[in-house]
Scaffold this motif. Structure first.
Motif, mmCIF file in Angstrom:
data_model
loop_
_atom_site.group_PDB
_atom_site.id
_atom_site.type_symbol
_atom_site.label_atom_id
_atom_site.label_comp_id
_atom_site.label_asym_id
_atom_site.label_seq_id
_atom_site.Cartn_x
_atom_site.Cartn_y
_atom_site.Cartn_z
ATOM 1 N N ARG A 59 0.843 -1.207 0.000
ATOM 2 C CA ARG A 59 0.000 0.000 0.000
ATOM 3 C C ARG A 59 0.879 1.258 0.000
ATOM 4 O O ARG A 59 0.683 2.161 -0.810
ATOM 5 C CB ARG A 59 -0.907 -0.028 1.235
ATOM 6 N N GLN A 60 1.862 1.248 0.892
ATOM 7 C CA GLN A 60 2.739 2.407 1.003
ATOM 8 C C GLN A 60 3.526 2.619 -0.284
ATOM 9 O O GLN A 60 3.711 3.744 -0.734
ATOM 10 C CB GLN A 60 3.700 2.197 2.189
ATOM 11 N N ALA A 61 3.957 1.507 -0.893
ATOM 12 C CA ALA A 61 4.762 1.619 -2.116
ATOM 13 C C ALA A 61 3.937 2.235 -3.247
ATOM 14 O O ALA A 61 4.429 3.092 -3.991
ATOM 15 C CB ALA A 61 5.290 0.241 -2.519
ATOM 16 N N VAL A 62 2.677 1.818 -3.371
ATOM 17 C CA VAL A 62 1.834 2.371 -4.446
ATOM 18 C C VAL A 62 1.608 3.866 -4.211
ATOM 19 O O VAL A 62 1.676 4.678 -5.147
ATOM 20 C CB VAL A 62 0.482 1.617 -4.538
ATOM 21 N N LEU A 63 1.377 4.245 -2.943
ATOM 22 C CA LEU A 63 1.116 5.657 -2.654
ATOM 23 C C LEU A 63 2.381 6.498 -2.845
ATOM 24 O O LEU A 63 2.335 7.591 -3.404
ATOM 25 C CB LEU A 63 0.585 5.808 -1.225
ATOM 26 N N ASP A 64 3.511 5.959 -2.401
ATOM 27 C CA ASP A 64 4.760 6.745 -2.455
ATOM 28 C C ASP A 64 5.425 6.712 -3.835
ATOM 29 O O ASP A 64 6.141 7.639 -4.199
ATOM 30 C CB ASP A 64 5.780 6.205 -1.430
ATOM 31 N N HIS A 65 5.244 5.589 -4.560
ATOM 32 C CA HIS A 65 5.961 5.426 -5.844
ATOM 33 C C HIS A 65 4.995 4.957 -6.936
ATOM 34 O O HIS A 65 5.169 3.869 -7.496
ATOM 35 C CB HIS A 65 7.089 4.388 -5.703
ATOM 36 N N PRO A 66 3.961 5.781 -7.257
ATOM 37 C CA PRO A 66 2.958 5.290 -8.232
ATOM 38 C C PRO A 66 3.566 4.988 -9.598
ATOM 39 O O PRO A 66 3.152 4.014 -10.251
ATOM 40 C CB PRO A 66 1.943 6.440 -8.311
ATOM 41 N N THR A 67 4.550 5.753 -10.027
ATOM 42 C CA THR A 67 5.097 5.506 -11.369
ATOM 43 C C THR A 67 5.869 4.199 -11.408
ATOM 44 O O THR A 67 5.739 3.415 -12.348
ATOM 45 C CB THR A 67 6.009 6.676 -11.784
ATOM 46 N N GLU A 68 6.669 3.955 -10.376
ATOM 47 C CA GLU A 68 7.471 2.714 -10.373
ATOM 48 C C GLU A 68 6.613 1.482 -10.128
ATOM 49 O O GLU A 68 6.872 0.422 -10.684
ATOM 50 C CB GLU A 68 8.557 2.806 -9.283
ATOM 51 N N THR A 69 5.598 1.604 -9.251
ATOM 52 C CA THR A 69 4.816 0.390 -8.929
ATOM 53 C C THR A 69 3.788 0.080 -9.997
ATOM 54 O O THR A 69 3.481 -1.091 -10.227
ATOM 55 C CB THR A 69 4.085 0.544 -7.574
ATOM 56 N N LEU A 70 3.258 1.110 -10.641
ATOM 57 C CA LEU A 70 2.149 0.889 -11.580
ATOM 58 C C LEU A 70 2.558 1.060 -13.039
ATOM 59 O O LEU A 70 1.796 0.725 -13.944
ATOM 60 C CB LEU A 70 0.981 1.827 -11.240
ATOM 61 N N GLY A 71 3.754 1.576 -13.267
ATOM 62 C CA GLY A 71 4.228 1.722 -14.649
ATOM 63 C C GLY A 71 5.225 0.629 -14.999
ATOM 64 O O GLY A 71 5.418 -0.315 -14.225
ATOM 65 N N TYR A 72 5.856 0.743 -16.156
ATOM 66 C CA TYR A 72 6.955 -0.168 -16.507
ATOM 67 C C TYR A 72 8.198 0.248 -15.725
ATOM 68 O O TYR A 72 8.401 1.430 -15.453
ATOM 69 C CB TYR A 72 7.274 -0.084 -17.996
ATOM 70 N N THR A 73 9.031 -0.722 -15.403
ATOM 71 C CA THR A 73 10.310 -0.369 -14.768
ATOM 72 C C THR A 73 11.436 -0.705 -15.747
ATOM 73 O O THR A 73 11.197 -1.293 -16.808
ATOM 74 C CB THR A 73 10.548 -1.153 -13.462
ATOM 75 N N ALA A 74 12.672 -0.362 -15.353
ATOM 76 C CA ALA A 74 13.826 -0.744 -16.177
ATOM 77 C C ALA A 74 13.853 -2.266 -16.308
ATOM 78 O O ALA A 74 13.453 -2.977 -15.374
ATOM 79 C CB ALA A 74 15.105 -0.257 -15.514
#
Ligand SMILES: Cc1ncc(COP(=O)(O)O)c(C=O)c1O
Length: 404
Positions: A59-74
């Motif tokens: 939960r915290q990761a999605v709130l704090d890092h929406p682009t990294e958790t919900l987008g593509y990563t490297a």
């Protein structure tokens, strides 16, 4: 014009797979039956999954890092997770940086990628035998040849296995399927031979954290550390996963290797899944940063050691006339070898399923599918009373096999 319709076709590989009499499919389907006692899988006990803590981290990761958790990563994985993995496995003698780390979608993807990167059809792989059936499955499309390494033989000499092989594959800690440890002197021989022969040496280590008795042995990567500093650049490729200690549903694993190998694996991963889920990477990162793995290990040991003991006690009570086994000091499995060389555990499996217990027959762990005298028994999934009942059912199956 012909008005009839034509069926679309699958690849030759899939047609071949579905035409084989695959014992794996039999036991996977059977182990899902509710009345079945499943001693076949390599599954953790579900009550060990740290659901609350993982939910909080996610939960915290999605709130704090929406682009990294919900987008593509490297493709290589989140830099922070690569750094955390490098730090976790670095020692004073072994210097790892993020260039040494590729995040994978579980250990299974790591096996698939190593096959893609190193094996052309007909190439040879040296494998510790018996070996993990998922590895055989992952490499099957590449049509390799195998050289079987019997690492428990005291006089084992890796040189003939390594010469002419693209890589050597081992599970040194609590091997799947035998639950054994590769002894230290053989580990040393493997590493020395890898260095001299220029053969990649793959160390697959999902079970190393599940040690119940004694002290851990150094891994192959640790034995190859040269103490020179700088990113590791040797022939060992270590694979790891969060599956056995945290939760297999996260599907997060890693490969640690020389930067040149990581680059090749990254190219292969691009065409495989583009990237591992950023959400589960963040969950794995949180598990590493908060010390969750260290905190959970005593719980796992406290649950699994008595289960191992319960399985061994049940075997002594009911199966000693049929099988012999060693007591594993960790991991998830007991490897039971039939006293009578005429016993065929592929056939025993069918009697076992009739008796309501599912076990893994040894043929699925043999690169030639020929060794049919042993079974792999899992002790982590079931409570002691279920383990005892499972072994009783297996004893009934042995009696039915003899009567048949
Ligand atoms: C030796 C070995 N390697 C790799 C794996 C793959 O684990 P996962 O894909 O869940 O990370 C397993 C799972 O049972 C295993 O036993």
């Amino acid at each position: 014009m012909d008005g009839g319709s034509r069926k679309p076709r699958t690849s030759g590989f899939v047609r071949w797979l579905s035409s084989t009499n695959d014992v794996t499919r039999v036991f996977l389907a059977a182990s899902a039956r509710p009345d079945m006692i499943n001693l076949a899988g390599g599954l953790p006990a579900p009550q060990t999954y740290p659901a609350e803590e993982l939910a909080r981290i996610a939960r915290q990761a999605v709130l704090d890092h929406p682009t990294e958790t919900l987008g593509y990563t490297a493709i290589e994985g989140l830099p922070a997770l690569r750094d955390a993995i490098a730090a976790r496995f670095s020692t004073p003698a072994l210097s790892l940086t993020r260039e040494n780390v590729l995040v994978t979608t579980s250990g299974m993807q790591a096996l698939d990628l190593i096959g893609k990167v190193l094996v052309d059809p007909g190439d040879r792989i040296a494998v510790q035998c018996p070996t993990y059936l998922g590895a055989i499955d992952a490499w099957r499309p590449r049509a390799p040849r195998y050289h079987a390494m019997r690492l428990e033989t005291e006089a084992f000499d890796p040189a003939p296995a390594f010469t002419g092989s693209k890589f050597a594959y081992t599970v040194p800690n609590f091997s799947n399927p035998t639950g054994r440890l590769v002894p230290l002197d053989i580990r040393q021989r493997l590493v020395t031979t890898a260095r001299h022969s220029g053969t990649w040496l793959v160390e697959d280590d999902p079970y190393g954290g599940l040690l119940f008795d004694g002290t851990p042995l150094p891994g192959l990567l640790d034995l190859d550390a040269d103490g020179q500093g700088g990113p590791y650049d040797g022939p060992v490729v270590r694979m790891g996963t969060v599956s056995k200690e945290i939760a297999p549903g996260l599907r997060v694993g890693w490969m640690i290797a020389a930067p040149e190998m990581i680059q090749a694996l990254t190219l292969a991963k691009q065409g495989s899944d583009l990237c591992t889920s950023g959400l589960t990477q963040h969950v794995a990162l949180g598990a590493l940063q908060t010390g969750l793995i260290e905190r959970i290990q005593p719980t796992l040991r406290a649950l699994y050691r008595p289960r191992r003991d319960a399985l061994i006690a049940a075997l002594e009570e009911s199966l000693a006339p049929w099988f012999t086994w060693e007591i594993p000091v960790g991991g998830m499995f007991v490897w039971a070898v039939a006293r009578d060389s005429a016993i065929n555990t592929d056939t025993l499996l069918h009697h076992a399923l009739d008796a309501g217990v599912c076990v893994s027959p040894s043929s699925v762990f043999d690169v030639d599918g020929q060794f049919r005298r042993a079974v792999r028994l899992n002790f982590t999934l079931n409570a002691p009373d279920r383990l005892r009942e499972g072994v009783l059912r297996l004893a009934r199956a042995c009696a039915a096999l003899r009567a048949a």
